[in-house]
Scaffold this motif. Structure first.
Motif, PDB file in Angstrom:
ATOM      1  N   THR A 102     -43.941  51.094 -38.975  1.00 41.90           N
ATOM      2  CA  THR A 102     -43.897  52.737 -39.591  1.00 41.90           C
ATOM      3  C   THR A 102     -45.084  52.689 -40.474  1.00 41.90           C
ATOM      4  OG1 THR A 102     -41.845  53.359 -38.841  1.00 41.90           O
ATOM      5  CG2 THR A 102     -43.346  54.793 -40.146  1.00 41.90           C
ATOM      6  N   LEU A 106     -49.158  53.896 -39.905  1.00 42.91           N
ATOM      7  CA  LEU A 106     -49.301  54.894 -40.486  1.00 42.91           C
ATOM      8  C   LEU A 106     -50.903  54.489 -41.164  1.00 42.91           C
ATOM      9  CD1 LEU A 106     -49.096  57.598 -41.956  1.00 42.91           C
ATOM     10  CD2 LEU A 106     -47.909  56.224 -43.810  1.00 42.91           C
ATOM     11  N   VAL A 159     -47.325  62.083 -38.514  1.00 42.92           N
ATOM     12  CA  VAL A 159     -45.951  61.826 -38.927  1.00 42.92           C
ATOM     13  C   VAL A 159     -45.036  62.199 -37.481  1.00 42.92           C
ATOM     14  CG1 VAL A 159     -43.773  62.924 -39.955  1.00 42.92           C
ATOM     15  CG2 VAL A 159     -46.240  62.487 -41.110  1.00 42.92           C
ATOM     16  N   LEU A 162     -45.206  58.995 -35.544  1.00 43.70           N
ATOM     17  CA  LEU A 162     -44.562  58.008 -36.196  1.00 43.70           C
ATOM     18  C   LEU A 162     -42.948  58.239 -35.775  1.00 43.70           C
ATOM     19  CD1 LEU A 162     -46.392  57.692 -39.693  1.00 43.70           C
ATOM     20  CD2 LEU A 162     -46.539  56.046 -37.376  1.00 43.70           C
ATOM     21  N   THR A 248     -44.448  64.467 -44.700  1.00 40.92           N
ATOM     22  CA  THR A 248     -44.912  63.351 -45.105  1.00 40.92           C
ATOM     23  C   THR A 248     -43.798  62.891 -46.318  1.00 40.92           C
ATOM     24  OG1 THR A 248     -47.001  63.541 -44.427  1.00 40.92           O
ATOM     25  CG2 THR A 248     -46.643  61.829 -45.781  1.00 40.92           C
TER      26      THR A 248
END
Length: 402
Positions: A102, A106, A159, A162, A248
């Protein structure tokens, strides 16, 4: 094998049909029909004679089997049942490398976002020579305001990607333990935020001169057309900017840290390290200190703002865990950011918003002065009391349901 003919009026044939049945006048395979469930009588409603059930006896057809829809093996994982908000990332698809993957994805997406925003800012700088009106400021300041807010708002799709693709779980688990946005609770939290934000703003207007803060004067914003354009950008983009920051910081970060601790039924799940990681405080501290640390790396000369950010982050992270969702954090963030940006525009600081993202973090007015810490502590303290009382009365859930 003796067969009992079907009841009168039945659509079932009295004897086997087809080529094989006509040739042999016997069934190709043993009958597997059964009598009624529970060994009940075999008499049909039309009064057909009852027959004792036996092996291979042909009664009327049994009910069709119930077909159940089998879950797809690659369906997204559901939120773990009975877990608090910060533990919703520990799904059945979770593996030890999930947080690492992740963070890696990111970082890649943030790099491309930074490149895109750098190109956009360069384009705005090139086009900065044209004005909205002969007496107005340059259009570059309004565009800079829009790009400053948009750069944060673009974290929403990042986000979501993800959570849904990398972690392979439903996006609703990022919003609350209910697996969705609790709209009524969100609106109620936003209404509760109005009181502390208005009180802190009024206190700022009265105390700004004593703390050498920037006074609020509508004339500093420029012409009326510029003011209207800036306020329109704020109204349109600030809610998305606030939502992105909460998704986030209080969403992704808290659930990443909260998912590190193994469940009690997993290997090493009963150890002291796992128990500490399962507790809410590591996730709360991570969600509350990340943004102040990032801001401190570039603004070492503003200790009051850094401390205010830590106080605000701690309150919003605790509320997220206590209420089981992001609604309380989003409610205060949106209301406070709208007021903060509006005051900044009225004070003539449109150009500074693009470089000072902290202004949209939900702080009370007075950024850069001791007043911001005092007002932020009072604003968030009152808001926490109001939300906690409202959540207890409304029975807001704190654990994920089945």
């Amino acid at each position: 094998m003796g067969n009992v003919p079907p009841p009168p009026g039945s659509s079932w044939p009295a004897a086997p049909q087809g080529q094989e049945g006509q040739a042999s006048r016997t069934h190709a395979q043993e009958q597997t029909w059964a009598g009624p469930p529970g060994g009940g009588r075999l008499t049909p409603p039309e009064g057909h004679p009852a027959v004792n059930a036996g092996h291979g006896v042909w009664a009327w057809p049994p009910p069709s089997p119930v077909r159940t829809k089998r879950a797809h093996p690659y369906a997204p994982a559901a939120a773990p049942e009975g877990e608090p908000y910060h533990r919703l990332g520990r799904t059945s698809w979770y593996r030890w490398w999930t947080p690492l993957l992740t963070l890696a994805v990111l970082g890649v997406l943030m790099f491309f976002l930074w490149v895109a925003m750098a190109l956009a800012v360069t384009l705005v700088a090139v086009l900065g020579g044209s004005g909205l009106a002969p007496e107005s400021v340059k259009v570059g300041e309004i565009a800079g305001l829009a790009f400053g807010l948009l750069s944060s708002a673009l974290f929403i799709p990042i986000v979501v990607f993800l959570v849904r693709v990398v972690q392979w779980r439903r996006v609703g688990s990022l919003m609350s333990v209910a697996g969705r946005t609790r709209t009524r609770w969100l609106l109620r939290c936003a209404a509760l935020a109005v009181v502390p934000v208005v009180l802190s703003t009024a206190a700022y207007v009265l105390l700004a001169d004593r703390f050498d803060a920037v006074p609020v004067t509508a004339g500093a914003a420029g012409s009326g057309r510029v003011l209207v354009a800036a306020l329109a950008v704020i109204v349109l983009l600030v809610p998305f900017q606030s939502l992105a920051e909460e998704l986030t910081l209080r969403g992704l970060v808290m659930q990443l840290v909260g998912a590190l601790g193994a469940r009690p039924d997993e290997p090493r799940g009963s150890g002291p390290v796992a128990r500490v990681l399962r507790s809410p405080w590591p996730a709360i501290l991570a969600g509350s200190t990340l943004f102040p640390a990032m801001y401190a790396s570039t603004h070492q000369d503003q200790p009051w703002t850094i401390a205010a950010l830590a106080v605000l982050g701690l309150a919003l992270s605790w509320l997220t865990w206590r209420t089981g969702g992001l609604e309380a954090a989003i409610g205060l963030h949106v209301v406070a950011a709208m007021v903060q940006f509006t005051l900044t525009v009225l004070a003539g600081g449109i150009a500074a918003i693009g470089t000072g993202v902290v202004l949209g973090a939900g702080l009370a007015p007075g950024t850069g002065t001791p007043l911001v810490l005092v007002l932020t502590a009072a604003q968030t303290g009152l808001y926490v009391l109001l939300v906690r009382r409202a959540a207890r009365r409304a029975g807001v859930g704190r654990l994920a349901a089945a």
